[in-house]
Design an enzyme around this catalytic site. Structure first.
Site, PDB file in Angstrom:
ATOM      1  N   GLU A   1      -6.238 -10.397  -1.329  1.00  0.00           N
ATOM      2  CA  GLU A   1      -6.920  -9.924   0.432  1.00  0.00           C
ATOM      3  C   GLU A   1      -8.714 -10.052  -0.292  1.00  0.00           C
ATOM      4  O   GLU A   1      -9.239  -9.157   0.200  1.00  0.00           O
ATOM      5  CB  GLU A   1      -7.104  -9.097   0.591  1.00  0.00           C
TER       6      GLU A   1
ATOM      7  N   GLU B   1       0.240  -0.990  -0.071  1.00  0.00           N
ATOM      8  CA  GLU B   1       0.123   0.134  -0.220  1.00  0.00           C
ATOM      9  C   GLU B   1       0.628   1.201   0.239  1.00  0.00           C
ATOM     10  O   GLU B   1       0.889   2.324   1.079  1.00  0.00           O
ATOM     11  CB  GLU B   1      -0.907  -0.101   1.475  1.00  0.00           C
TER      12      GLU B   1
HETATM   13  O1  G3I Z   1      -6.031  -8.456  19.111  1.00  0.00           O
HETATM   14  C1  G3I Z   1      -5.947  -7.069  18.986  1.00  0.00           C
HETATM   15  C2  G3I Z   1      -7.385  -6.967  20.807  1.00  0.00           C
HETATM   16  O2  G3I Z   1      -6.204  -7.633  21.656  1.00  0.00           O
HETATM   17  C3  G3I Z   1      -7.968  -5.910  21.397  1.00  0.00           C
HETATM   18  O3  G3I Z   1      -8.560  -6.562  22.172  1.00  0.00           O
HETATM   19  C4  G3I Z   1      -8.224  -5.015  20.342  1.00  0.00           C
HETATM   20  C5  G3I Z   1      -9.301  -3.784  20.085  1.00  0.00           C
HETATM   21  O4  G3I Z   1      -9.457  -3.241  18.861  1.00  0.00           O
HETATM   22  O5  G3I Z   1      -7.976  -4.917  19.159  1.00  0.00           O
HETATM   23  C6  G3I Z   1      -7.137  -6.625  18.370  1.00  0.00           C
HETATM   24  O6  G3I Z   1      -6.195  -5.966  17.026  1.00  0.00           O
HETATM   25  C7  G3I Z   1      -7.221  -5.442  16.316  1.00  0.00           C
HETATM   26  C8  G3I Z   1      -6.866  -6.508  14.923  1.00  0.00           C
HETATM   27  O7  G3I Z   1      -7.141  -6.287  13.644  1.00  0.00           O
HETATM   28  C9  G3I Z   1      -6.474  -8.060  15.378  1.00  0.00           C
HETATM   29  O8  G3I Z   1      -8.384  -8.408  15.409  1.00  0.00           O
HETATM   30  C10 G3I Z   1      -7.005  -4.574  15.226  1.00  0.00           C
HETATM   31  O9  G3I Z   1      -7.324  -3.439  16.597  1.00  0.00           O
HETATM   32  C11 G3I Z   1      -7.445  -3.548  14.182  1.00  0.00           C
HETATM   33  O10 G3I Z   1      -6.765  -2.391  14.058  1.00  0.00           O
HETATM   34  C12 G3I Z   1      -6.446  -5.208  13.506  1.00  0.00           C
HETATM   35  O11 G3I Z   1      -6.886  -5.017  12.508  1.00  0.00           O
HETATM   36  C13 G3I Z   1      -6.785  -5.811  10.764  1.00  0.00           C
HETATM   37  C14 G3I Z   1      -6.574  -4.316   9.970  1.00  0.00           C
HETATM   38  O12 G3I Z   1      -5.730  -5.249   8.923  1.00  0.00           O
HETATM   39  C15 G3I Z   1      -5.487  -3.497  10.292  1.00  0.00           C
HETATM   40  O13 G3I Z   1      -4.780  -2.651   9.669  1.00  0.00           O
HETATM   41  C16 G3I Z   1      -7.201  -7.000  10.389  1.00  0.00           C
HETATM   42  O14 G3I Z   1      -7.462  -7.767  11.414  1.00  0.00           O
HETATM   43  C17 G3I Z   1      -6.770  -7.134   9.039  1.00  0.00           C
HETATM   44  O15 G3I Z   1      -7.693  -8.131   8.237  1.00  0.00           O
HETATM   45  C18 G3I Z   1      -6.320  -5.948   7.847  1.00  0.00           C
HETATM   46  O16 G3I Z   1      -5.864  -6.177   7.351  1.00  0.00           O
HETATM   47  C19 G3I Z   1      -5.332  -5.544   6.262  1.00  0.00           C
HETATM   48  C20 G3I Z   1      -4.375  -5.601   5.173  1.00  0.00           C
HETATM   49  O17 G3I Z   1      -2.893  -6.547   6.115  1.00  0.00           O
HETATM   50  C21 G3I Z   1      -3.968  -5.009   3.705  1.00  0.00           C
HETATM   51  N1  G3I Z   1      -4.633  -4.883   3.215  1.00  0.00           N
HETATM   52  C22 G3I Z   1      -6.227  -4.425   3.920  1.00  0.00           C
HETATM   53  C23 G3I Z   1      -6.666  -5.057   5.007  1.00  0.00           C
HETATM   54  C24 G3I Z   1      -8.208  -4.993   5.505  1.00  0.00           C
HETATM   55  O18 G3I Z   1      -8.144  -3.281   6.154  1.00  0.00           O
END
Ligand code: G3I
Length: 368
Positions: free
Chosen positions: A260, A155
């Site tokens: 994705e 990205e």
């Molecule tokens: O693990 C913590 C947990 O302990 C906590 O209680 C909770 C509270 O918000 O957060 C959890 O972490 C989250 C994590 O996902 C696991 O679920 C993060 O806040 C959250 O920001 C994170 O989001 C991820 C996101 O990327 C971050 O940018 C998504 O799972 C993931 O699917 C997403 O993937 C991205 C690709 O890497 C790049 N392209 C876009 C795609 C979708 O956004």
């Protein structure tokens, strides 16, 4: 006509499976169906990698021959504190993939998001450079020969095709992308190296991605492929642009992947007709309309969108090497929390009970 028939078969099959309650061994296997075409992957979270749910694990093993870690290989997880690495979850992933004969795509070495806290406010150029060099060298070298590929840079583009003004761009200059690939090539000579981004099927951003790839190639540095993420909406598929992108990227001599994939069904706040998103209950209900279940008509639109996409993938199978879904079942998709938290979205091929949806059967029908 053909599409209508595919949809009818898909709906009938879904109905039969729903009333009988399918177990994963009873349904066709995507990795088998498309084994001569491309890899079929899924993004997995840590509970899936550590096999917490045996039913889900059986489904994953039957359907997928490639895995991308959804979060655990991102910088904030791999290097949570300066020069302190946490390899355990990634080592578990490597073991899981080896046991199940799956390829691994590392995601991602250099990305502006999900950076470790110590990096987020870093002002000093030399420190950013040290992080950049050490992070790539350490991780790429450790997993060389253990994983198959890396999203080296993720990205790096704005929607208009210019480079994103990330911390790396700001502190290291615009050549940082070529440098990232150069370092990765040296540290991981046996690992394929990819550029990965969303919306790069759109003409302006696509042109930006092409410029990046050409620049890396012109520098004599290796880039093996490009990942089009594929976060689209079932009711608004940019099929023409996707087809153009496959052709244009393939013409550069690199592998093309859809990395994705998920096709959401909910309105987005920035859709023209949903601008009145408000904090009223009426507004929220309009933005989250399917809390009681996915209506048939919406499931059919989605099934058709997935079928159209897979027909296109098959048409260009000589250039496309992998299709990875961003998750397994609808219940764990990131799209339930973005761009609005707490919604009920249905973007994947398996529902919240991990049962196959009409979209699954429409994809299967394209492979027969
Ligand atoms: O693990 C913590 C947990 O302990 C906590 O209680 C909770 C509270 O918000 O957060 C959890 O972490 C989250 C994590 O996902 C696991 O679920 C993060 O806040 C959250 O920001 C994170 O989001 C991820 C996101 O990327 C971050 O940018 C998504 O799972 C993931 O699917 C997403 O993937 C991205 C690709 O890497 C790049 N392209 C876009 C795609 C979708 O956004």
């Amino acid at each position: 006509m053909v599409t209508k028939r595919i949809l009818k078969i898909a709906l009938a099959a879904t109905y039969l499976f729903c009333i009988s309650g399918v177990v994963s061994q009873d349904i066709p296997s995507l990795k088998e169906l498309f084994k001569n075409d491309f890899l079929i992957g899924a993004a997995l979270n840590i509970s899936q990698i550590t096999e917490k749910d045996p039913v889900e694990d059986a489904l994953i093993r039957r359907q997928f021959n490639s895995v991308t870690p959804e979060n655990i290989m991102k910088a904030e997880h791999m290097q949570p504190r300066w020069n302190e690495y946490n390899f355990e979850p990634s080592d578990q992933l490597v073991a899981y993939a080896r046991k199940n004969n799956m390829k691994v795509n590392g995601h991602a070495l250099i990305w502006h998001s999900q950076l470790p806290p110590f990096m987020r406010q870093m002002k000093d150029k030399d420190s950013v450079r040290s992080f950049f060099v050490n992070h790539i060298n350490t991780i790429a070298a450790r997993y060389d020969g253990k994983i198959d590929s890396w999203d080296v840079v993720n990205e790096a583009l704005e929607e208009d095709g210019t480079l994103r003004k990330s911390i790396f761009w700001e502190k290291l200059g615009e050549d940082y992308i070529v440098e990232a690939f150069r370092l990765a090539q040296k540290a991981a000579p046996n690992t394929k190296l990819y550029y990965n981004d969303y919306n790069i099927e759109q003409p302006k951003k696509r042109a930006g991605a092409i410029a990046i790839i050409k620049k890396i190639q012109a520098a004599g540095v290796r880039i093996d492929g490009v990942g089009i993420q594929g976060h689209w909406r079932s009711y608004d598929m940019p099929l023409k642009n996707i087809e153009e992108s496959v052709k244009e990227f393939a013409a550069l001599g690199v592998e093309v992947m859809f990395t994705e994939l998920d096709l959401g069904v909910l309105p987005n706040p920035w859709d023209g007709n949903s601008a009145e998103l408000s904090k009223t209950s009426e507004g929220s209900a309009r933005m989250n309309p399917y809390t009681a279940g996915l209506p048939d008509s919406v499931a059919q639109t989605q099934a058709k969108a997935y079928a159209d996409l897979f027909k296109l993938f098959l048409k260009y199978r000589q250039y496309i090497t992998r299709i990875t879904f961003w998750g397994v079942g609808d219940g764990h998709s990131w799209l339930n929390g973005w761009p609005i938290r707490g919604r009920t979205n249905y973007p994947l091929l398996f529902d919240r009970q991990l049962q196959p949806k009409p979209a699954f059967f429409s994809v299967v029908a394209t492979g027969k």
